[in-house]
Design a protein around this motif. Structure first.
Motif, PDB file in Angstrom:
ATOM      1  N   UNK A 194       0.832  -1.210   0.000  1.00 21.35           N
ATOM      2  CA  UNK A 194       0.000   0.000   0.000  1.00 21.35           C
ATOM      3  C   UNK A 194       0.866   1.260   0.000  1.00 21.35           C
ATOM      4  N   UNK A 195       2.019   1.189   0.655  1.00 22.60           N
ATOM      5  CA  UNK A 195       2.939   2.328   0.632  1.00 22.60           C
ATOM      6  C   UNK A 195       3.413   2.605  -0.781  1.00 22.60           C
ATOM      7  N   UNK A 196       3.797   1.548  -1.502  1.00 20.80           N
ATOM      8  CA  UNK A 196       4.268   1.740  -2.865  1.00 20.80           C
ATOM      9  C   UNK A 196       3.148   2.214  -3.782  1.00 20.80           C
ATOM     10  N   UNK A 197       1.939   1.736  -3.551  1.00 16.10           N
ATOM     11  CA  UNK A 197       0.809   2.211  -4.342  1.00 16.10           C
ATOM     12  C   UNK A 197       0.603   3.708  -4.132  1.00 16.10           C
ATOM     13  N   UNK A 198       0.726   4.152  -2.892  1.00 13.61           N
ATOM     14  CA  UNK A 198       0.574   5.581  -2.592  1.00 13.61           C
ATOM     15  C   UNK A 198       1.664   6.400  -3.262  1.00 13.61           C
ATOM     16  N   UNK A 199       2.893   5.894  -3.265  1.00  9.68           N
ATOM     17  CA  UNK A 199       4.000   6.597  -3.914  1.00  9.68           C
ATOM     18  C   UNK A 199       3.761   6.695  -5.417  1.00  9.68           C
ATOM     19  N   UNK A 200       3.397   5.572  -6.032  1.00 10.77           N
ATOM     20  CA  UNK A 200       3.192   5.562  -7.482  1.00 10.77           C
ATOM     21  C   UNK A 200       2.065   6.486  -7.913  1.00 10.77           C
ATOM     22  N   UNK A 201       0.987   6.540  -7.115  1.00  5.10           N
ATOM     23  CA  UNK A 201      -0.126   7.423  -7.449  1.00  5.10           C
ATOM     24  C   UNK A 201       0.197   8.877  -7.113  1.00  5.10           C
TER      25      UNK A 201
ATOM     26  N   UNK B 133       9.978  -1.523  -5.624  1.00  7.40           N
ATOM     27  CA  UNK B 133      10.308  -0.781  -6.848  1.00  7.40           C
ATOM     28  C   UNK B 133       9.175   0.170  -7.220  1.00  7.40           C
ATOM     29  N   UNK B 134       9.519   1.436  -7.360  1.00 14.78           N
ATOM     30  CA  UNK B 134       8.529   2.420  -7.791  1.00 14.78           C
ATOM     31  C   UNK B 134       8.356   2.348  -9.304  1.00 14.78           C
ATOM     32  N   UNK B 135       7.165   2.712  -9.764  1.00 15.62           N
ATOM     33  CA  UNK B 135       6.866   2.742 -11.192  1.00 15.62           C
ATOM     34  C   UNK B 135       6.768   4.197 -11.649  1.00 15.62           C
ATOM     35  N   UNK B 136       7.542   4.546 -12.669  1.00 12.55           N
ATOM     36  CA  UNK B 136       7.621   5.941 -13.097  1.00 12.55           C
ATOM     37  C   UNK B 136       6.900   6.188 -14.430  1.00 12.55           C
ATOM     38  N   UNK B 137       6.127   5.215 -14.869  1.00  9.94           N
ATOM     39  CA  UNK B 137       5.458   5.352 -16.154  1.00  9.94           C
ATOM     40  C   UNK B 137       4.480   6.500 -16.223  1.00  9.94           C
ATOM     41  N   UNK B 138       3.789   6.795 -15.115  1.00  8.29           N
ATOM     42  CA  UNK B 138       2.819   7.890 -15.110  1.00  8.29           C
ATOM     43  C   UNK B 138       3.467   9.233 -14.823  1.00  8.29           C
ATOM     44  N   UNK B 139       4.595   9.211 -14.129  1.00 11.63           N
ATOM     45  CA  UNK B 139       5.249  10.455 -13.720  1.00 11.63           C
ATOM     46  C   UNK B 139       6.167  11.027 -14.795  1.00 11.63           C
TER      47      UNK B 139
END
Length: 465
Positions: free
Chosen positions: A282-289, A408-414
């Motif tokens: 959930x932490x990573x989901x919050x970071x990615x969003x 691992x963070x996902x940077x596709x949206x950022x």
């Protein structure tokens, strides 16, 4: 407190924080426009150098005690507040005194004539600034952001009320400095009055050790980050003089003030991450969003100013400040990136991984300092801009730290939004390519989907699951 009540208070607090940062931006921009135009780049550069030196020491003197009070799982009693106040006062007196003694050395290293007395007077305010932290933590712990907002806005008005008349009277760098001093005093008095708190004597060695154990690691990591502020006076000032310091300082102020919404959302995001800190997924989901959202709330303001900077800066500040518009895009890109990665740092902080984040902060400061030392003497002021761009490589360190401890963070949206922002900020250098490329990137990333997600979250779909 029920979960529904907490949600309501946090959202209301977010509204107050946004209003506070918005109104604060208006007041600060008005103050900067007024004071910089009157005192000129040279005098304002001396003031900025003195404040930069103070800020680097201020966080170290706080020892993380304000964060300890704010995040303590137990409700702090009056004796705990008294003990924190006594330690903060002692720390402020000690480091403030050292700062006063080192003021002549700071002037020698920066080669900024007349800086020493300004630095000395600035460091005298350190105990006052530290004492304000205890009642402020007490109010923020109770989510009394309305009171915090009122106090901070009044203190900002005090800065203008004191600094502007002195500037008109020809006090030069002393005008904004004494306005700032009055602002620190107003902060301290207002917070104590609103929180209905008076410091009292208390000495408990075991309690002091417990507070320092929890607070020093956090404070040290923040202090390492604040060392980046010393690059301007100690590198730019040493090689280019006080006017160049002013250009970097005011450009940074403009970027910071225009990022007021990101500052508010970051504070709320940290609170939300604290609630899910034991859940890596959930932490990573919050970071990615959160990454693309942080860019969405900061980029429109930074880009809008960048599009008109070459005309707005001389019109508002005077022709002496025209050079500021040249360094602005570099600083704006750097702070856009910082905003995007803020939640990485927040996730590490709420998990208590202060040593991990210190690794990133050291890499960030060392890379910026090294690049500035190499490039500023060769390329002048624009060399500092190049150093900020090179320093973007330090975010790879932050990514690796987060990947190791959380995921691992996902940077596709950022990344498309970040690239579109960077293109628009450098529109003068890139011409029509900047606008075409930015439009294509925005259409590809479709940021309105993220905005819809936020609106759904505010309606309760995602809030505090």
């Amino acid at each position: 407190m029920s979960e529904g009540s907490l949600r309501e208070r946090v959202l209301r607090g977010g509204a107050y924080l946004t209003v506070r940062h918005g109104l604060g931006t208006v007041i600060n921009v008005a103050a900067v426009l007024l004071l910089t135009r009157i005192v000129g780049p040279g005098e304002y550069g001396l003031y900025a150098a003195a404040i930069g030196a103070f800020t680097a020491v201020q966080l170290a003197s706080q020892l993380g005690l304000n964060v300890f009070l704010l995040r303590s799982e137990e409700e702090p009693g009056l004796l705990l507040y008294h003990q924190a106040a006594m330690v903060l006062l002692a720390s402020g007196l000690l480091l403030g005194g050292i700062g006063v003694l080192l003021a002549p050395l700071i002037e020698d290293v920066t080669r900024l004539a007349g800086l020493a007395p300004l630095v000395a007077v600035t460091f005298v305010a350190l105990p006052v600034s530290n004492l304000a932290l205890v009642p402020m933590a007490r109010m923020e712990r109770e989510l009394e952001y309305r009171s915090v907002t009122w106090a901070e806005l009044v203190a900002q008005l005090v800065f203008v009320a004191v600094g502007a008349p002195l500037a008109f009277l020809g006090w030069g760098a002393w005008a904004p400095l004494l306005g700032w001093w009055a602002q620190q005093l107003a902060h301290c008095l207002l917070y104590h009055r609103i929180a209905q708190y008076r410091p009292g004597w208390h000495y408990d060695p075991a309690l002091i050790r417990r507070m320092l154990h929890h607070g020093v690691g956090y404070s040290a990591s923040l202090w390492l980050w604040q060392l980046r502020r010393l690059v301007n006076p100690f590198v730019v000032g040493r090689f280019l003089g006080a006017e160049a310091v002013a250009f970097v300082a005011v450009a940074t102020q403009i970027v910071t003030h225009l990022s007021f919404v990101a500052n508010a959302t970051w504070r709320l995001g940290t609170s939300a991450l604290a609630r899910v800190r034991h859940d890596a997924e959930r932490t990573m989901k919050a970071i990615n969003e959160g990454m693309p959202l942080q860019i969405l709330v900061v980029a429109p303001f930074l880009v809008a100013f960048g599009l008109v900077a070459q005309w707005a800066v001389p019109a508002l500040l005077g022709r002496d400040w025209t050079t500021l518009a040249r360094v602005y895009p570099y600083i704006a890109v750097a702070y856009t990136t910082i905003a995007a990665f803020n939640l990485h740092c927040s996730a590490l902080y709420v998990r208590g991984l202060h040593a991990r984040i210190s690794i990133y902060h050291v890499a960030h400061v060392v890379l910026l300092l090294g690049a500035a030392l190499l490039l500023v003497p060769r390329f002048g002021l624009i060399g500092y801009g190049y150093a900020e761009l090179i320093n973007l490589a330090s975010f790879l360190v932050l990514h690796l730290v987060v990947a190791r401890d959380i995921g691992d963070a996902s940077y596709g949206a950022m990344l498309p939004l970040w690239a579109a922002t960077a293109l628009l900020l450098f529109h003068q250098q890139l011409g029509v390519l900047a606008f075409t490329g930015a439009l294509l990137l925005v259409l590809w990333s479709r940021p309105w989907r993220a905005v819809r997600g936020v609106m759904a979250g505010l309606r309760g779909a995602y809030a505090f699951e």
